[in-house]
Enzyme design. Structure first.
Site, PDB file in Angstrom:
ATOM      1  N   GLU A  23      15.666  44.010  29.970  1.00 28.20           N
ATOM      2  CA  GLU A  23      15.661  43.264  30.992  1.00 28.20           C
ATOM      3  C   GLU A  23      15.439  44.030  32.193  1.00 28.20           C
ATOM      4  OE1 GLU A  23      16.414  40.776  32.798  1.00 28.20           O
ATOM      5  OE2 GLU A  23      17.558  39.073  31.536  1.00 28.20           O
ATOM      6  N   ASN A 154      21.011  34.382  37.619  1.00 28.13           N
ATOM      7  CA  ASN A 154      19.652  34.969  37.121  1.00 28.13           C
ATOM      8  C   ASN A 154      18.552  34.689  38.302  1.00 28.13           C
ATOM      9  OD1 ASN A 154      18.362  36.356  35.189  1.00 28.13           O
ATOM     10  ND2 ASN A 154      19.592  35.357  33.496  1.00 28.13           N
ATOM     11  N   ASP A 204      15.352  32.502  33.399  1.00 25.69           N
ATOM     12  CA  ASP A 204      15.965  33.930  32.961  1.00 25.69           C
ATOM     13  C   ASP A 204      15.260  34.505  34.245  1.00 25.69           C
ATOM     14  OD1 ASP A 204      16.855  36.414  32.388  1.00 25.69           O
ATOM     15  OD2 ASP A 204      16.944  35.660  30.460  1.00 25.69           O
TER      16      ASP A 204
END
Length: 299
Positions: A23, A154, A204
């Site tokens: 991430e 997010n 995301d």
């Protein structure tokens, strides 16, 4: 390290390394370096994209997100604690703590045009509840809750002029857009920008290019999606794995996209079916991205 050249919008694997929950890629233009986290492994990774040199820092909890500072340090959001890391000396200095219940942890976060660290949280339980918040953290250690009441914060990104902030709830699944004051960090006039589903992918991590288009990792559909400022879908690029997590722009011309991905909760059979899951993808695009902002440390 795999080659990063290729046709326009053609994804390629950057590294032959796999991460559980890759991430938060961050581009360090001054050092030609790409950073990212493996959240569940509590690790911060760095890659010199020219030499292939790698470095990793380990932490004792999940590492949700991080950003670069104007003093050469890295501001890091652990499960609850916000700290500074000096990447040269490994010195770690506490700054603040997010106190929002035992069932949440930090997730997506970025440095805003205001020089503050914007950090979102998420419900850490399997049955996600709307307990997450978005916080603004400044150099004096102030933690200001700006928005609350969603499941997985997010998708943070800002328009090229810094006047709009994008923010998503991956389990909404939606993306909202706010008016943003780059001098004060004030947000106002929230509007629904996108309503998404598993066809294009739940939203995301996000990034914005210099045309004001919003790039979203469609984490549930294996896509990287580009939306016009009015919400029109302009491009949907199939990734070589089912679960891309976040794009960031980098390279000397800011026309290289780096995209992390995950293989969280994959069975052995699914890992065998998707050997590139959890790896980092790179692709060339024709519009440069908005340069990364840096956290303004106290003078």
């Amino acid at each position: 390290m795999s080659g990063v050249t290729g046709g326009l919008n053609e994804p390629r694997i950057l590294l032959d390394e796999t991460f559980t929950l890759g991430e938060c890629p961050n581009w360090d233009a001054a050092n030609n370096r790409l950073y990212w986290t493996d959240i569940l492994d509590g690790a911060l990774h760095a890659l010199d994209v020219e030499t292939g040199a790698r470095k990793t820092w380990k932490f004792e909890s999940e590492l949700g997100c991080f950003g670069l500072t104007d003093q050469g340090r890295i501001i890091v959001a652990l499960r609850k604690d916000i700290i500074f890391l000096d990447p040269q000396t490994d010195v770690r200095t506490p700054l603040a703590r997010i106190e929002d219940g035992i069932h949440s942890r930090t997730n997506d976060g970025k440095i805003g045009p205001d020089g503050a660290f914007w950090v979102g949280t998420m419900d850490d339980n399997a049955d996600k509840q709307a307990i997450a918040s978005l916080y603004r953290i400044t150099a004096d250690g102030t933690v200001d809750e700006k928005i609350t009441g969603f499941k997985i914060s997010n998708g943070l990104a800002w328009s090229p002029d810094g006047a709009k902030m994008y923010h998503s709830d991956s389990r909404g699944p939606w993306v909202n857009r706010w008016d943003f004051d780059a001098k004060t960090g004030a947000i106002a006039n929230c509007e629904r920008y996108l309503d998404l589903d598993d066809t294009l992918g739940r939203p995301d991590g996000g990034a914005v290019d210099m045309e004001g288009c919003y790039w979203s990792a469609g984490v549930s559909a294996g896509n990287l999606n580009r939306f016009a400022p009015d919400g029109t879908l302009l491009l949907s690029i199939a990734m070589p794995m089912p679960n891309p997590t976040m794009p960031c722009f980098g390279g000397p011309d800011m026309k290289t996209l780096y995209v992390t991905s995950h293989q969280e909760n994959y069975s052995a059979e699914k890992r065998a079916e998707f050997p590139d899951a959890g790896k980092i993808v790179t692709l060339r695009v024709d519009v440069p991205g908005v340069p990364v902002h840096r956290f303004v440390e106290a003078s």
